[in-house]
Design an enzyme around this catalytic site. Structure first.
Site, mmCIF file in Angstrom:
data_model
loop_
_atom_site.group_PDB
_atom_site.id
_atom_site.type_symbol
_atom_site.label_atom_id
_atom_site.label_comp_id
_atom_site.label_asym_id
_atom_site.label_seq_id
_atom_site.Cartn_x
_atom_site.Cartn_y
_atom_site.Cartn_z
ATOM 1 N N ASP A 207 1.272 4.192 -10.338
ATOM 2 C CA ASP A 207 2.285 4.004 -9.297
ATOM 3 C C ASP A 207 3.577 3.411 -9.831
ATOM 4 O O ASP A 207 4.531 3.222 -9.090
ATOM 5 C CB ASP A 207 1.708 3.104 -8.191
ATOM 6 N N SER A 232 6.115 3.793 -1.601
ATOM 7 C CA SER A 232 5.071 4.818 -1.648
ATOM 8 C C SER A 232 4.519 5.047 -0.243
ATOM 9 O O SER A 232 4.314 4.102 0.523
ATOM 10 C CB SER A 232 3.936 4.387 -2.577
ATOM 11 N N GLN A 282 2.083 12.093 -5.468
ATOM 12 C CA GLN A 282 2.521 11.024 -4.572
ATOM 13 C C GLN A 282 3.746 11.464 -3.790
ATOM 14 O O GLN A 282 4.610 12.166 -4.308
ATOM 15 C CB GLN A 282 2.865 9.754 -5.346
#
Length: 295
Positions: A207, A232, A282
């Site tokens: 991430d 996110s 993502q």
């Protein structure tokens, strides 16, 4: 092993409150919310501790529901959805202040033989020929909204040796480029031979840079330089082959699209030997701040 890596390992060593309930803490954050990779990794630790050791994660799908509070503990509740002959499924909800902040579904599989093929590994420079992120960040501190952010980011990333193959977004503001990015990474120290730990650490790192490719397409430096607001939204990973987080891994990233205040990024993680180990997708909120009225 350096102190920062030990702190990260301690962060992933959740306290077991009940059979399927765990509690975790947070690291000091550069922003006033918990780092998303930390919540995802801790949730996967919680799920993994309810699964037989011979079964490892092969996929996870997660949603970030609310910003996490770095000053409060996070409680992870595991729901044992299914225990099959080959696959095990777990659902995890992370809660703070009585509200869910994160939801994860993960599937685990016992090893078995099967058909094999993969995409070839893309070309990339030797990781040892590249500067570390900790070396690079202070050089660009003048671009950041807060002069202390670069140093705090360097400190936060000291547990992981992260090396950009090309200039990152914060170093090339105003210069739109092809929406592709590569980083090499490994932990700053050797780890125990615990496959679940290596998977959870790669989940943590996954991430850190994935939305960089979205920013590069528009010449934006990211939240660190104040030209976008981002977070996110959801995160999915598929674990294909064994790997070690303390050995070099190439994170090859690209963005096929951005629209509606959201950007999509895809990543492939290869071992230094060329095996495709992990696939990642993502979507994140990426908004350009509007000027205040009267400014």
């Amino acid at each position: 092993m350096n102190e920062s890596l030990q702190d990260l390992l301690d962060l992933l060593d959740l306290e077991r409150i009940e059979r399927d309930i765990f509690r975790g803490t947070s690291r000091p954050s550069v922003v006033p919310r918990v780092f998303g990779g930390q919540v995802a990794a801790q949730a996967l630790v919680a799920a993994g501790r309810t699964v037989p050791a011979e079964r490892l994660p092969h996929s996870l799908h997660a949603y970030f529901l609310r910003p996490g509070d770095p000053g409060a503990p996070i409680v992870y509740t595991v729901d044992r959805i299914r225990d099959g002959r080959s696959f095990t499924t777990r659902r995890v909800v992370a809660v703070q202040h009585g509200q869910p902040i994160f939801h994860l579904s993960a599937s685990f599989q016992a090893y078995e033989e099967g058909m094999e093929h993969q995409e070839p590994m893309p070309s990339a420079p030797d990781p040892l020929s590249l500067p570390t992120a900790a070396e690079m960040l202070p050089r660009h501190a003048h671009r950041f909204v807060d002069p202390e952010v670069a140093q705090r980011l360097s400190d936060a990333r000291a547990a992981v040796d992260l090396r950009y193959a090309d200039e990152p977004p914060f170093a090339s503001v105003g210069e739109p480029r092809e929406p592709k990015s590569q980083v090499w990474f490994r932990t700053n120290g050797k780890l125990a031979d615990d496959p679940l730990l290596h998977v959870c650490l790669v989940t943590y790192v996954s991430d850190m840079t994935l939305l960089d490719s979205v920013l590069l397409a528009h010449g934006r430096g990211g939240w660190t330089v104040g030209d976008v607001v981002g977070a996110s939204l959801d995160h999915a990973m598929w674990f294909h082959r064994p790997f070690r987080a303390d050995e070099w891994l190439l994170y090859d990233q690209e963005s096929p699209t951005s629209q509606g205040g959201r950007g999509l990024a895809r990543g492939r993680i290869f071992t230094e030997g060329g095996q495709l180990a992990v696939s990642v997708i993502q979507e994140g909120v990426i908004r350009v701040p509007r000027p205040r009225e009267g400014s």
